[in-house]
Scaffold this motif. Sequence first.
Motif, PDB file in Angstrom:
ATOM      1  N   PHE A 133       0.891  -1.170   0.000  1.00  0.00           N
ATOM      2  CA  PHE A 133       0.000   0.000   0.000  1.00  0.00           C
ATOM      3  C   PHE A 133       0.930   1.221   0.000  1.00  0.00           C
ATOM      4  O   PHE A 133       2.144   1.089   0.226  1.00  0.00           O
TER       5      PHE A 133
ATOM      6  N   ILE B 203       2.451   4.135   1.774  1.00  0.00           N
ATOM      7  CA  ILE B 203       2.591   4.425   3.200  1.00  0.00           C
ATOM      8  C   ILE B 203       2.096   5.827   3.545  1.00  0.00           C
ATOM      9  O   ILE B 203       1.352   6.014   4.517  1.00  0.00           O
TER      10      ILE B 203
ATOM     11  N   GLU C 123      -1.633   6.114   3.497  1.00  0.00           N
ATOM     12  CA  GLU C 123      -2.254   5.455   4.645  1.00  0.00           C
ATOM     13  C   GLU C 123      -2.059   6.262   5.928  1.00  0.00           C
ATOM     14  O   GLU C 123      -2.960   6.323   6.764  1.00  0.00           O
ATOM     15  N   LYS C 124      -0.901   6.878   6.059  1.00  0.00           N
ATOM     16  CA  LYS C 124      -0.688   7.725   7.244  1.00  0.00           C
ATOM     17  C   LYS C 124      -1.722   8.852   7.280  1.00  0.00           C
ATOM     18  O   LYS C 124      -2.265   9.192   8.329  1.00  0.00           O
TER      19      LYS C 124
ATOM     20  N   ARG D 108      -4.713   8.854   5.715  1.00  0.00           N
ATOM     21  CA  ARG D 108      -6.045   8.276   5.977  1.00  0.00           C
ATOM     22  C   ARG D 108      -6.230   7.991   7.466  1.00  0.00           C
ATOM     23  O   ARG D 108      -7.277   8.269   8.048  1.00  0.00           O
ATOM     24  N   LEU D 109      -5.174   7.432   8.062  1.00  0.00           N
ATOM     25  CA  LEU D 109      -5.265   7.074   9.481  1.00  0.00           C
ATOM     26  C   LEU D 109      -5.420   8.324  10.344  1.00  0.00           C
ATOM     27  O   LEU D 109      -6.271   8.370  11.256  1.00  0.00           O
ATOM     28  N   ALA D 110      -4.619   9.344  10.024  1.00  0.00           N
ATOM     29  CA  ALA D 110      -4.681  10.578  10.818  1.00  0.00           C
ATOM     30  C   ALA D 110      -6.082  11.184  10.769  1.00  0.00           C
ATOM     31  O   ALA D 110      -6.579  11.739  11.751  1.00  0.00           O
ATOM     32  N   GLU D 111      -6.708  11.047   9.597  1.00  0.00           N
ATOM     33  CA  GLU D 111      -8.045  11.649   9.436  1.00  0.00           C
ATOM     34  C   GLU D 111      -9.160  10.776  10.012  1.00  0.00           C
ATOM     35  O   GLU D 111     -10.312  11.190  10.051  1.00  0.00           O
ATOM     36  N   SER D 112      -8.840   9.604  10.387  1.00  0.00           N
ATOM     37  CA  SER D 112      -9.909   8.659  10.811  1.00  0.00           C
ATOM     38  C   SER D 112     -10.246   8.812  12.302  1.00  0.00           C
ATOM     39  O   SER D 112      -9.478   9.374  13.055  1.00  0.00           O
TER      40      SER D 112
END
Lengths: 288, 288
Positions: free
Chosen positions: A276, A278, A281-282, A284-288
Motif C-alpha cells: 500500500f 505508506i 495510509e498515514k 487516511r489514518l490521521a483523518e480517521s
Amino acid sequence: MAKKNSRTGWEIPATEAVRASADTRVADLDTNVTPGFEGDKELGERLLEERGADLSALQEKLFANGRSSEEHRSVLLVLQGMDTAGKGGMVRHVIGHVDPQGVDHASFGVPTEEEKRHHYLWRIRKALPRKGQIGVFDRSHYEDVLVVRVHDLVPPAEWEPRYDEINQFEKDLVESGTSIVKVAMFVSLDEQKARLAERLERPDKYWKYNPGDVTERGYWPQYQQAYQAMLDRTSTEYAPWHVVPCDRKWYSRLAVTELLIDALERLDLGWPPADFDIETEKRRLAES
Amino acid sequence: MAKKNSRTGWEIPATEAVRASADTRVADLDTNVTPGFEGDKELGERLLEERGADLSALQEKLFANGRSSEEHRSVLLVLQGMDTAGKGGMVRHVIGHVDPQGVDHASFGVPTEEEKRHHYLWRIRKALPRKGQIGVFDRSHYEDVLVVRVHDLVPPAEWEPRYDEINQFEKDLVESGTSIVKVAMFVSLDEQKARLAERLERPDKYWKYNPGDVTERGYWPQYQQAYQAMLDRTSTEYAPWHVVPCDRKWYSRLAVTELLIDALERLDLGWPPADFDIETEKRRLAES
C-alpha cells in the motif's frame, strides 16, 4: 548457520555435525555424545533459550511472508525415533519457543481404518504445513518403512518401492517451497529402559506408558536395520537425514533448534514490503 | 480460580472481574483499566510467567486425559476483538506457554468461496478442538453477527436468528465436554490509531497493516452496537462472555491466562490411572 565460536559451544556447526553420511552405522551409534558441541549441559540449556528466541524471530518472518506473498515457503520438521527418544519433549521445548499460530503440528500413530483404506501418503499430504508455517511431524511417512517393515505389515514387494517413492514425494515438496528438516532420534537400549522405568514409577507418567513399548524392545536389531535402510536410501541432497543422539535431551533439543534456524536462514527472508502507499495510509489514518 | 492475595495482585478473581453482565455497556467501556487487578505492569508480567507455567501444567493433564480416556474434554478459547486489540499477541504470549502439541489453533478471516457455500458454522465445526486439546479461535462464528451485521452482508432476517442458533450450538458443545472461554477484547479508538500508526512506521510491521482497518474505523459506533448485541444475547451461564480491556496488553494477557486456568481447574482432572498392571510391566521391562 550456527555461529562457530566459543560462546556458542559449537566447534562444528550442528548441520554438519549430525548430518547422516554414507558411513553412518546405526548399530554402532553412541547415543550419549554431543557431536560438534564442546559445551556442557549448563551452557547447552542457556543456549537453547537464546537460540529459541532467534528461532522465534525467524519464524515470525516466515509467517509474515506466508501472509503477504503468493509464493509458498514453509519448513517441515520430521521427527522419527524409537519410543522414549524424546519426540514429545522436542516439540514442547524447541517448537514451544515459536508462536503457536505459526505451527502446523501432526502426529502419526497406528493408521485409522479410514487411513488404511488410502495410500500411506494420503494422511501425510493432508497434514503438510501451510504457507508460512512450520510443520512438525511426530512420526511420519517413515513409519511405513520402519514399523511396517519390522513387523511385515505389508510384504517386502510393497514396502520396498516406498523408499524411492518417498524420495520423489520429498523432492516435489522441496521444489514447491517446503524445506524439510529430517531428524532421526536415537537413544540406547539402556537409556530407553531407564526412561520406561521412570514412567512406571511416576503416576503422572503412567499415561505415557504403553506395554507395547516393551514388546518392541524385542525387535531392537530389526529396528536398527530398518533405520539403517531408511538413512541409506532416503538421505538426499534436498532432504538429508540428521542423526541426533538423544540420551542427553538438552543436546538433542539444542541441535534441532540449530537445524531449524539453519533451514530458516537459508530461506533468506526479509520483511514483506508494504503493498500500500505508506504516506497515503498515514494520512487516511490521521483523518480517521 | 485465581488466588486472592496480595502476592497475586488480584483483589477480585479475574473470572468475576471481567465477566460480562447485564450492565455491561460497550460504548462506555474504559479500555485502559485493569479490572480486579491492583498490581502494576511489573508484577503483571512476572505473574504472567508464573501463571503461564501453571497453565502449562494443567494443559498437560488435559492432554494426558485426552490420550487415556474415552470421555471428551477440551477447552475452547474464543477471541473476538477489533483489529489491533491484540488477538495475535494473546495467542503468542498466553497460549505460547503450553505445549504446541496440545493446541488446536484456527483463525477465521473472510470466508473462502468454499466456506461461503456452506452454513456459517460449517468451518467452525471443522476446527473444534479434539479431545484433550486447547482450541483457540482467532475470530470465530461471532464474525457472523459482527462484521456481517455491520456491513449488511446478509439481511437482518438472516443474522437475527443466529444469536439463538449460536447459543444452542455452544450449549451442545459444552454438554459434549468442551469448556468455552469467550473473550471480547476491547481497545479505544485512540489506542487503535496509535497501534495502526506503529505498523506504518516500522517495516517489520507493514505486513500486519491492512488499509481496510482504517475503513473499518469509520464504522466504530456500528461495531460497538454489534458487540453490545453479541454480549447481551450470547453471554450465557454455560458460555459467558468476558470483557477484557486491552489497552494494557500485559493486563489482558494475564487476565486471559487466569480465565484459562480457571476453566482447566474446574475440570478437576487427575492423572489418568494405569490401564496396565504396574508390577507385571516392571517385570517385563526388567527382563527386556
